[in-house]
Each structure stands twice: as C-alpha cells, then as structure tokens.
Write a protein that holds these residues in place. Structure first.
Motif: not given
Length: 82
Positions: A60-71, A73-79
């Motif tokens: 069973x596969x779940x597309x987590x592309x949007x979540x990974x992209x949001x993570x 963006x969050x890392x970049x904004x924190x940096x």
C-alpha cells in the motif's frame, strides 16, 4: 494494467523489485520511502509492503510528495530566520 517497469522505467522498477525481494526473504512487513523523478516532478511515496501466502508481496503506497515539499519549505524558512 502496466508493470512497474512500463510505468516508472527500469531504474525505479529495480528498486521496487529489490524491496519486494527483501519482504520475501524476511517474511516480514517492511516500510519504504521512495523519491523519484517522473513526469517532470519529484515524487515521494511511503509504502508498506507485506508477504502474501504463496510467495507474493502486497503493498500500500501513499503519495507524501506535498508533505515532503512542505517540510522542505519549513526547513528553508527556519534557516533563513536564523
């Protein structure tokens, strides 16, 4: 109705096949996170694979592309904020 190789190409298909073999060899469920480029975009899937009677493998596969992209963006904004 397509095989992994027909849909994703031989390189990605080999990764999936190796994961299936690991599940068969261990006889235990496994979880995998795979990222790959397809149709001009970077995709990430979280997949749970499990052995089936008779030697098969289910998954069973779940597309987590949007979540990974949001993570990311969050890392970049924190940096930038530091």
């Amino acid at each position: 109705g397509k095989t992994d190789a027909e849909f994703f190409g031989p390189d990605i298909s080999r990764v999936f096949t190796a994961q299936d073999e690991l599940v068969r060899e261990t006889g235990r469920p496994q979880q995998f996170e795979n990222s790959f480029d397809h149709d001009g975009r970077r995709w990430t899937f979280l997949t749970a694979k499990f052995p089936l009677p008779g030697g098969g493998v289910g998954g069973i596969g779940t597309d987590i592309t949007d979540r990974k992209e949001a993570e990311e963006r969050l890392r970049e904004s924190e940096t930038k904020a530091q």
